[in-house]
Design an enzyme around this catalytic site. Structure first.
Site, PDB file in Angstrom:
ATOM      1  N   GLU A 248      -4.754   8.194  -1.704  1.00 26.79           N
ATOM      2  CA  GLU A 248      -3.946   9.325  -2.358  1.00 26.79           C
ATOM      3  C   GLU A 248      -2.604   9.370  -1.394  1.00 26.79           C
ATOM      4  O   GLU A 248      -2.149  10.529  -1.629  1.00 26.79           O
ATOM      5  CB  GLU A 248      -4.456  10.394  -2.864  1.00 26.79           C
ATOM      6  CG  GLU A 248      -5.514  10.620  -3.978  1.00 26.79           C
ATOM      7  CD  GLU A 248      -4.924  10.111  -5.574  1.00 26.79           C
ATOM      8  OE1 GLU A 248      -3.717  10.284  -5.526  1.00 26.79           O
ATOM      9  OE2 GLU A 248      -5.411   9.167  -6.023  1.00 26.79           O
TER      10      GLU A 248
ATOM     11  N   GLY B 224       0.848  -1.060   0.115  1.00 29.51           N
ATOM     12  CA  GLY B 224      -0.027   0.081  -0.032  1.00 29.51           C
ATOM     13  C   GLY B 224       1.024   1.038   0.215  1.00 29.51           C
ATOM     14  O   GLY B 224       1.539   1.633  -0.974  1.00 29.51           O
TER      15      GLY B 224
HETATM   16  C1  LIG Z   1     -12.038   3.519  -1.209  1.00 33.05           C
HETATM   17  C2  LIG Z   1     -10.614   3.248  -1.639  1.00 33.05           C
HETATM   18  C3  LIG Z   1     -10.533   3.629  -3.053  1.00 33.05           C
HETATM   19  C4  LIG Z   1      -8.776   3.618  -3.345  1.00 33.05           C
HETATM   20  N1  LIG Z   1      -8.709   3.713  -4.857  1.00 33.05           N
HETATM   21  C5  LIG Z   1      -7.476   3.342  -5.112  1.00 33.05           C
HETATM   22  C6  LIG Z   1      -7.001   3.134  -6.739  1.00 33.05           C
HETATM   23  O1  LIG Z   1      -7.864   3.838  -7.536  1.00 33.05           O
HETATM   24  N2  LIG Z   1      -5.958   2.943  -6.882  1.00 33.05           N
HETATM   25  C7  LIG Z   1      -4.827   2.336  -6.023  1.00 33.05           C
HETATM   26  O2  LIG Z   1      -3.768   2.087  -6.569  1.00 33.05           O
HETATM   27  N3  LIG Z   1      -5.084   2.578  -4.702  1.00 33.05           N
HETATM   28  C8  LIG Z   1      -6.285   2.873  -4.283  1.00 33.05           C
HETATM   29  N4  LIG Z   1      -6.674   2.589  -2.736  1.00 33.05           N
HETATM   30  C9  LIG Z   1      -5.662   2.290  -2.015  1.00 33.05           C
HETATM   31  C10 LIG Z   1      -5.036   3.366  -0.743  1.00 33.05           C
HETATM   32  O3  LIG Z   1      -4.313   4.357  -1.623  1.00 33.05           O
HETATM   33  C11 LIG Z   1      -4.361   2.723  -0.029  1.00 33.05           C
HETATM   34  O4  LIG Z   1      -5.478   2.041   0.848  1.00 33.05           O
HETATM   35  C12 LIG Z   1      -3.535   3.406   0.886  1.00 33.05           C
HETATM   36  O5  LIG Z   1      -2.284   3.981  -0.001  1.00 33.05           O
HETATM   37  C13 LIG Z   1      -2.851   2.799   1.932  1.00 33.05           C
HETATM   38  O6  LIG Z   1      -2.378   1.682   1.797  1.00 33.05           O
HETATM   39  P1  LIG Z   1      -2.766   0.348   2.735  1.00 33.05           P
HETATM   40  O7  LIG Z   1      -4.424   0.263   2.815  1.00 33.05           O
HETATM   41  O8  LIG Z   1      -1.958  -0.836   2.154  1.00 33.05           O
HETATM   42  O9  LIG Z   1      -2.252   0.759   4.083  1.00 33.05           O
HETATM   43  P2  LIG Z   1      -0.831   0.605   4.587  1.00 33.05           P
HETATM   44  O10 LIG Z   1      -0.025   1.104   3.737  1.00 33.05           O
HETATM   45  O11 LIG Z   1      -0.687  -1.109   5.125  1.00 33.05           O
HETATM   46  O12 LIG Z   1      -0.921   1.305   5.825  1.00 33.05           O
HETATM   47  C14 LIG Z   1      -1.421   1.186   7.063  1.00 33.05           C
HETATM   48  C15 LIG Z   1      -1.245   1.961   8.339  1.00 33.05           C
HETATM   49  O13 LIG Z   1       0.262   2.390   8.391  1.00 33.05           O
HETATM   50  C16 LIG Z   1       0.687   3.656   8.180  1.00 33.05           C
HETATM   51  N5  LIG Z   1       2.052   3.776   7.524  1.00 33.05           N
HETATM   52  C17 LIG Z   1       2.468   2.798   6.723  1.00 33.05           C
HETATM   53  N6  LIG Z   1       3.865   3.066   6.502  1.00 33.05           N
HETATM   54  C18 LIG Z   1       4.093   4.088   7.279  1.00 33.05           C
HETATM   55  C19 LIG Z   1       5.336   4.868   7.489  1.00 33.05           C
HETATM   56  N7  LIG Z   1       6.252   4.614   6.698  1.00 33.05           N
HETATM   57  N8  LIG Z   1       5.274   5.796   8.532  1.00 33.05           N
HETATM   58  C20 LIG Z   1       4.183   5.995   9.288  1.00 33.05           C
HETATM   59  N9  LIG Z   1       3.012   5.316   9.002  1.00 33.05           N
HETATM   60  C21 LIG Z   1       2.987   4.512   8.089  1.00 33.05           C
HETATM   61  C22 LIG Z   1      -0.541   4.153   7.198  1.00 33.05           C
HETATM   62  O14 LIG Z   1      -0.340   5.632   7.289  1.00 33.05           O
HETATM   63  C23 LIG Z   1      -1.626   3.554   7.808  1.00 33.05           C
HETATM   64  O15 LIG Z   1      -2.170   4.328   8.860  1.00 33.05           O
HETATM   65  C24 LIG Z   1      -7.934   3.007  -2.524  1.00 33.05           C
HETATM   66  C25 LIG Z   1      -8.343   2.799  -1.185  1.00 33.05           C
HETATM   67  C26 LIG Z   1      -9.702   2.880  -0.693  1.00 33.05           C
HETATM   68  C27 LIG Z   1      -9.907   2.662   0.792  1.00 33.05           C
END
Ligand SMILES: Cc1cc2nc3c(=O)[nH]c(=O)nc-3n(C[C@H](O)[C@H](O)[C@H](O)COP(=O)(O)OP(=O)(O)OC[C@H]3O[C@@H](n4cnc5c(N)ncnc54)[C@H](O)[C@@H]3O)c2cc1C
Length: 382
Positions: free
Chosen positions: A364, A129
């Site tokens: 984003e 993510g």
């Molecule tokens: C409704 C919806 C629509 C979306 N649309 C798209 C799309 O069109 N295309 C696409 O590609 N993606 C899309 N996404 C995905 C979205 O961009 C990701 O969910 C987001 O980038 C976070 O990734 P993750 O969910 O894997 O969380 P993770 O990266 O696993 O993060 C989990 C938590 O850990 C924190 N964290 C992670 N790394 C760090 C760090 N280095 N320092 C501090 N905190 C950290 C995060 O901030 C978060 O709070 C969508 C998501 C949703 C829910």
């Protein structure tokens, strides 16, 4: 320094407001409940030129700026965030316009603002993510084709798109880690492509979200964005820069819509023999909410204006996105609070705004990732 919007910008904002106020309220609750994308609404918005209005005239758009698109998004989200996301049916066209070959531009851009095609961008995976460089989806070269295998998660428009730009490993062994990636345009009617619509989202439920699977999906090599290897990571970062302004405008829009509802409610609702809006504690809340919104709007206007004037500033963009996300959540929370128990029920739309606001702090780039960017720009890499 000039803080005045141009006449054109004022007209666009007003037209967007009138369209949203005329079209959204009658259907918003129902599309949220059914978790369904409002196809007819999207078509109407395309006919009126609201969708992809930054796409250049030669490719079928109006040739306006990203700031103008963000202003339209704010007006749409002010009335209903779920319906407002019909504007995201061009998500990824920014990259096509910036990096694609002329042939790719003429093929993939014109159908979008005309309401003849929907696209999306697939970066996130089940185990990748915030750290996009840990993706596993591979595009292996085979003669004149790429063969794509992998899974993408949470993809906006995933189950309704005609094509997606897919972030893939094209050269997994490249010495430089950041040069291992390519963005490949994939038509969704190709053999081996599968999409499962995800239901049960907290908010923006009229926006389509899907899990995508690629099983030996064959795509011509000419579908590599810009036909240049090793550029996918940099292209994706650029997409985030532009779209974080659009996301910031969503945060401001949902906040403004929630404040509008709160203002109406506190003027009308009486307790202790007077409108609750006459209590100073409540007036202070309204004053604070309005001030936060002004600040968040000013920041995204500035960051958006800078993008449109080739003075892009990643720090300012992340500040705008983070602040707007936080303001959206805070204001929606306070606005629901001002509705008391009624706010807790779907009959009062503030309940939906409260649910919708949260997404701006997640997609984003999460708010933590925005703060990482801001801090890195200030402190450098330590
Ligand atoms: C409704 C919806 C629509 C979306 N649309 C798209 C799309 O069109 N295309 C696409 O590609 N993606 C899309 N996404 C995905 C979205 O961009 C990701 O969910 C987001 O980038 C976070 O990734 P993750 O969910 O894997 O969380 P993770 O990266 O696993 O993060 C989990 C938590 O850990 C924190 N964290 C992670 N790394 C760090 C760090 N280095 N320092 C501090 N905190 C950290 C995060 O901030 C978060 O709070 C969508 C998501 C949703 C829910």
């Amino acid at each position: 320094m000039d803080f005045e919007l141009t006449n054109r910008q004022k007209q666009i904002r007003l037209a967007a407001r009138e369209f949203a106020e005329g079209e959204f309220p009658g259907i918003a609750r129902e599309y949220d409940r059914r978790e369904e994308f409002p196809m007819e609404l999207w078509k109407k918005a395309c006919e009126l030129g609201f969708v992809g209005l930054y796409i250049k005239k030669e490719y079928g758009g109006l040739g306006l700026g990203f700031l103008e698109q963000a202003m339209v998004m704010e007006e749409f989200w002010r009335v209903d965030p779920g319906c407002g996301n019909i504007l995201l049916t061009v998500f990824g066209s920014e990259l096509i316009q910036l990096y694609a070959t002329e042939e790719q531009k003429f093929k993939y851009l014109p159908p979008l603002p005309k309401g003849k095609a929907i696209m999306g961008t697939a970066i996130t995976e089940p185990d990748a993510g915030s750290d996009i460089t840990s993706i596993l989806t591979v595009a292996k070269k085979d003669g004149n084709e790429y063969v794509i295998n992998g899974t993408k998660q949470f993809i906006t428009n995933g189950s309704i798109a005609n094509y997606l730009i897919v972030f893939c490993l094209t050269d997994p062994k490249a010495d430089s880690r950041l040069k291992r990636f390519g963005m490949i345009i994939v038509e969704t009617d190709r053999a081996g492509f599968g999409a499962s619509k995800l239901i049960g989202k907290l908010g923006i439920r009229a926006s389509d979200t899907a899990e995508i699977r690629f099983s030996d999906v064959r795509v011509p090599r000419e579908n590599l964005l810009g036909r240049e290897e090793g550029q996918g990571f940099y292209q994706t970062m650029q997409l985030f820069n532009i779209n974080r302004i659009i996301a910031a405008s969503q945060g401001v829009g949902v906040a403004q819509g929630a404040l509008d509802k709160a203002i109406q409610y506190v003027k009308k609702r009486k307790q202790f023999g007077q409108p609750i809006g006459s209590f100073q504690a409540i007036q202070f809340k309204i004053a604070e909410m309005a001030t936060w919104i002004e600040a968040a709007r000013a920041l995204y206007y500035k960051a958006g204006w800078m993008i449109d004037h080739n003075k892009e500033d990643a720090k300012l963009i992340s500040m705008a996105k983070w602040l707007a996300g936080e303001v959206g959540v805070k204001v929606a929370n306070e606005a629901l609070q001002l509705h008391g128990g009624y706010g807790y029920f779907a009959d009062y739309d503030i309940e939906r705004f409260y649910r919708d606001a949260k997404i701006v702090e997640i997609y984003e780039g999460t708010k933590e990732i925005e703060k990482n960017t801001i801090a890195r720009e200030i402190l450098g890499r330590l």
